[in-house]
Structure formats: structure tokens, C-alpha cells
Design a protein around this motif. Structure first.
Motif, PDB file in Angstrom:
ATOM      1  N   GLY A  51     -25.794  27.224  61.519  1.00  0.00           N
ATOM      2  CA  GLY A  51     -24.405  27.179  61.414  1.00  0.00           C
ATOM      3  C   GLY A  51     -23.660  27.141  62.773  1.00  0.00           C
ATOM      4  O   GLY A  51     -22.505  27.158  62.861  1.00  0.00           O
ATOM      5  N   ASP A  52     -24.297  26.775  63.586  1.00  0.00           N
ATOM      6  CA  ASP A  52     -23.849  26.430  65.085  1.00  0.00           C
ATOM      7  C   ASP A  52     -23.105  25.420  64.965  1.00  0.00           C
ATOM      8  O   ASP A  52     -23.564  24.158  64.844  1.00  0.00           O
ATOM      9  CB  ASP A  52     -24.849  26.495  66.140  1.00  0.00           C
ATOM     10  CG  ASP A  52     -24.496  26.620  67.621  1.00  0.00           C
ATOM     11  OD1 ASP A  52     -23.502  26.016  67.821  1.00  0.00           O
ATOM     12  OD2 ASP A  52     -25.170  27.111  68.269  1.00  0.00           O
ATOM     13  N   TRP A  53     -21.882  25.368  65.449  1.00  0.00           N
ATOM     14  CA  TRP A  53     -20.872  24.301  65.375  1.00  0.00           C
ATOM     15  C   TRP A  53     -21.614  23.122  66.316  1.00  0.00           C
ATOM     16  O   TRP A  53     -21.032  21.690  66.072  1.00  0.00           O
ATOM     17  CB  TRP A  53     -19.420  24.641  65.540  1.00  0.00           C
ATOM     18  CG  TRP A  53     -19.442  25.078  66.989  1.00  0.00           C
ATOM     19  CD1 TRP A  53     -19.228  26.225  67.740  1.00  0.00           C
ATOM     20  CD2 TRP A  53     -18.899  24.205  68.076  1.00  0.00           C
ATOM     21  NE1 TRP A  53     -19.151  26.189  69.006  1.00  0.00           N
ATOM     22  CE2 TRP A  53     -18.748  25.135  69.171  1.00  0.00           C
ATOM     23  CE3 TRP A  53     -18.491  23.023  68.509  1.00  0.00           C
ATOM     24  CZ2 TRP A  53     -18.306  24.436  70.566  1.00  0.00           C
ATOM     25  CZ3 TRP A  53     -18.433  22.366  69.602  1.00  0.00           C
ATOM     26  CH2 TRP A  53     -18.215  23.019  70.702  1.00  0.00           C
ATOM     27  N   ARG A  54     -22.148  23.354  67.374  1.00  0.00           N
ATOM     28  CA  ARG A  54     -22.692  22.412  68.074  1.00  0.00           C
ATOM     29  C   ARG A  54     -23.773  21.546  67.495  1.00  0.00           C
ATOM     30  O   ARG A  54     -23.881  20.512  68.036  1.00  0.00           O
ATOM     31  CB  ARG A  54     -23.193  23.202  69.420  1.00  0.00           C
ATOM     32  CG  ARG A  54     -21.958  23.817  70.446  1.00  0.00           C
ATOM     33  CD  ARG A  54     -22.483  24.727  71.378  1.00  0.00           C
ATOM     34  NE  ARG A  54     -23.471  25.648  70.934  1.00  0.00           N
ATOM     35  CZ  ARG A  54     -24.222  26.370  71.553  1.00  0.00           C
ATOM     36  NH1 ARG A  54     -23.914  26.587  73.004  1.00  0.00           N
ATOM     37  NH2 ARG A  54     -24.716  27.416  71.045  1.00  0.00           N
ATOM     38  N   TYR A  55     -24.355  22.102  66.514  1.00  0.00           N
ATOM     39  CA  TYR A  55     -25.082  21.150  65.736  1.00  0.00           C
ATOM     40  C   TYR A  55     -24.655  20.889  64.447  1.00  0.00           C
ATOM     41  O   TYR A  55     -24.697  19.759  64.152  1.00  0.00           O
ATOM     42  CB  TYR A  55     -26.616  22.118  65.647  1.00  0.00           C
ATOM     43  CG  TYR A  55     -27.200  22.583  66.664  1.00  0.00           C
ATOM     44  CD1 TYR A  55     -27.493  21.518  67.946  1.00  0.00           C
ATOM     45  CD2 TYR A  55     -27.263  23.901  67.241  1.00  0.00           C
ATOM     46  CE1 TYR A  55     -28.083  21.965  69.045  1.00  0.00           C
ATOM     47  CE2 TYR A  55     -27.796  24.336  68.645  1.00  0.00           C
ATOM     48  CZ  TYR A  55     -28.015  23.226  69.204  1.00  0.00           C
ATOM     49  OH  TYR A  55     -28.709  23.789  70.563  1.00  0.00           O
ATOM     50  N   ALA A  56     -23.939  21.622  63.695  1.00  0.00           N
ATOM     51  CA  ALA A  56     -23.711  21.297  62.321  1.00  0.00           C
ATOM     52  C   ALA A  56     -22.518  20.322  62.275  1.00  0.00           C
ATOM     53  O   ALA A  56     -22.553  19.280  61.559  1.00  0.00           O
ATOM     54  CB  ALA A  56     -23.128  22.582  61.886  1.00  0.00           C
ATOM     55  N   ILE A  57     -21.451  20.277  63.397  1.00  0.00           N
ATOM     56  CA  ILE A  57     -20.421  19.332  63.362  1.00  0.00           C
ATOM     57  C   ILE A  57     -20.974  17.947  63.661  1.00  0.00           C
ATOM     58  O   ILE A  57     -20.774  16.929  63.056  1.00  0.00           O
ATOM     59  CB  ILE A  57     -19.154  19.667  64.076  1.00  0.00           C
ATOM     60  CG1 ILE A  57     -18.477  21.149  63.415  1.00  0.00           C
ATOM     61  CG2 ILE A  57     -18.418  18.665  64.426  1.00  0.00           C
ATOM     62  CD1 ILE A  57     -17.450  21.620  64.170  1.00  0.00           C
ATOM     63  N   PRO A  58     -21.891  17.920  64.526  1.00  0.00           N
ATOM     64  CA  PRO A  58     -22.348  16.453  64.878  1.00  0.00           C
ATOM     65  C   PRO A  58     -23.182  16.031  63.802  1.00  0.00           C
ATOM     66  O   PRO A  58     -23.323  14.786  63.431  1.00  0.00           O
ATOM     67  CB  PRO A  58     -22.989  16.633  65.972  1.00  0.00           C
ATOM     68  CG  PRO A  58     -22.462  17.634  66.969  1.00  0.00           C
ATOM     69  CD  PRO A  58     -22.135  18.592  65.852  1.00  0.00           C
ATOM     70  N   ALA A  59     -24.037  16.958  62.883  1.00  0.00           N
ATOM     71  CA  ALA A  59     -24.798  16.396  61.939  1.00  0.00           C
ATOM     72  C   ALA A  59     -24.010  16.117  60.918  1.00  0.00           C
ATOM     73  O   ALA A  59     -24.210  14.977  60.087  1.00  0.00           O
ATOM     74  CB  ALA A  59     -25.614  17.592  61.596  1.00  0.00           C
TER      75      ALA A  59
END
Length: 183
Positions: free
Chosen positions: A48-56
């Protein structure tokens, strides 16, 4: 519609019940945290960390453009868009509510609006549900329902790690789902 009213009342009722149980659940979560080796908690937390979820989500959308499947492209774009909106909304609401985190040991009823306290709603949980919900909407079935288990794992992890009260993750799940459905 009446269905939306029922969902809203259900989410509000769950939020109230979990708020009343926040201290108890947080204490029980601390016992789980003390027994865990951290591997599961760290992995589920990152979902759920936006730094990983959004790029994924962006990468999945980019990959979808290489196909001719417009439904898949729509689902991927909606997932990305929902993650972005969910992240912004949860950040704004955190500032408005100003709720202390469990690790700050101020209790679940400590709200100081427009301060540095930023527990409600859980941003990780909001983003996890915002990413997953469009896939459930576009492709309802056992596989996509299983993705909800992944988002729920993120929510549970946030409580077990002491980062959030249980009502924070219920609020985040409701917000992420709402954004995912509306977008």
C-alpha cells in the motif's frame, strides 16, 4: 441509490465499532508484532505504500497499452487513477483529522486537526484498496476477489506494526473502495 446508502451506513457502523475497540485491538496487535519475524509485515506493508503502488499501477497501465484489450486498458488506467486520487484524498483527510498514531501513546481519541498528527485514514490501506477495487469492478470473480485479501493484508499489517488504529484502516479501506468504485 438505496444500495449506496446501505454501503455508507455499513462503513460508518464499522468505523464506529472499530473505534470503540481500537485500544483492545491495538494491544492484541502488539502481541502479534512481538512474535512476528517482520518478513510478512514488511512485505504486506509495502503493497500500500504509494511510492511502490502507484508506479506499479502505472507500469501495468503502460503494459496494457501494448494489448488490444480495451477493457484491460480501462481497468489498468482506472486502477492507476484511483491510486492517485486515493493518495491525495487520504493525505488531505489526515491533515484535517489530525489523529495521533498508536505509537504516539496518546490514545485513540486524540485528535488535533491541522497538526502533524496524521493517522486517520490509513494512506497505505486507502491506496491498496484504491488499486485493487477497479480490478474487482471490471473483472469480478475469485481471482480479483483474492486481490482484496492482499489489500486487507496491508490493512492488518498497518495495525500490527502499530502505525494505525483499527478504525484508521477501516476508514482507509472504505475511502479506497469508494474512490475505486467512483472512478
Amino acid at each position: 441509490t438505496s444500495r449506496h446508502a446501505v454501503y455508507t451506513l455499513g462503513a460508518g457502523g464499522a468505523l464506529i465499532l472499530f473505534t470503540l475497540a481500537d485500544e483492545t485491538i491495538s494491544g492484541d496487535a502488539g502481541e502479534v508484532r512481538d512474535r512476528d519475524n517482520g518478513l510478512f509485515l514488511n512485505a504486506a506493508n509495502e503493497v500500500g505504500d504509494w511510492r511502490y503502488a502507484i508506479p506499479a499501477a502505472g507500469a501495468v497501465f503502460g503494459a496494457s497499452l501494448l494489448t488490444d484489450d480495451t477493457r484491460f486498458q480501462d481497468a489498468a488506467f482506472t486502477s492507476l487513477e484511483s491510486a492517485l486520487y486515493g493518495n491525495v484524498l487520504s493525505s488531505l483527510l489526515k491533515g484535517v483529522f489530525g489523529r495521533a498514531r498508536p505509537r504516539e501513546q496518546q490514545g485513540p481519541y486524540d485528535f488535533a486537526p491541522f497538526t502533524r498528527q496524521r493517522s486517520f485514514p490509513s494512506g497505505h490501506t486507502t491506496v491498496a484498496f484504491a488499486v485493487v477495487t477497479p480490478w474487482v469492478v471490471y473483472y469480478p470473480g475469485p481471482l480479483t476477489y483474492g486481490l482484496l485479501a492482499v489489500a486487507t493484508g496491508t490493512a492488518v499489517t498497518r495495525v500490527v506494526r502499530g502505525d494505525h488504529w483499527s478504525s484508521d484502516v477501516v476508514g482507509g479501506a472504505a475511502l479506497g473502495t469508494l474512490v475505486g468504485v467512483c472512478v
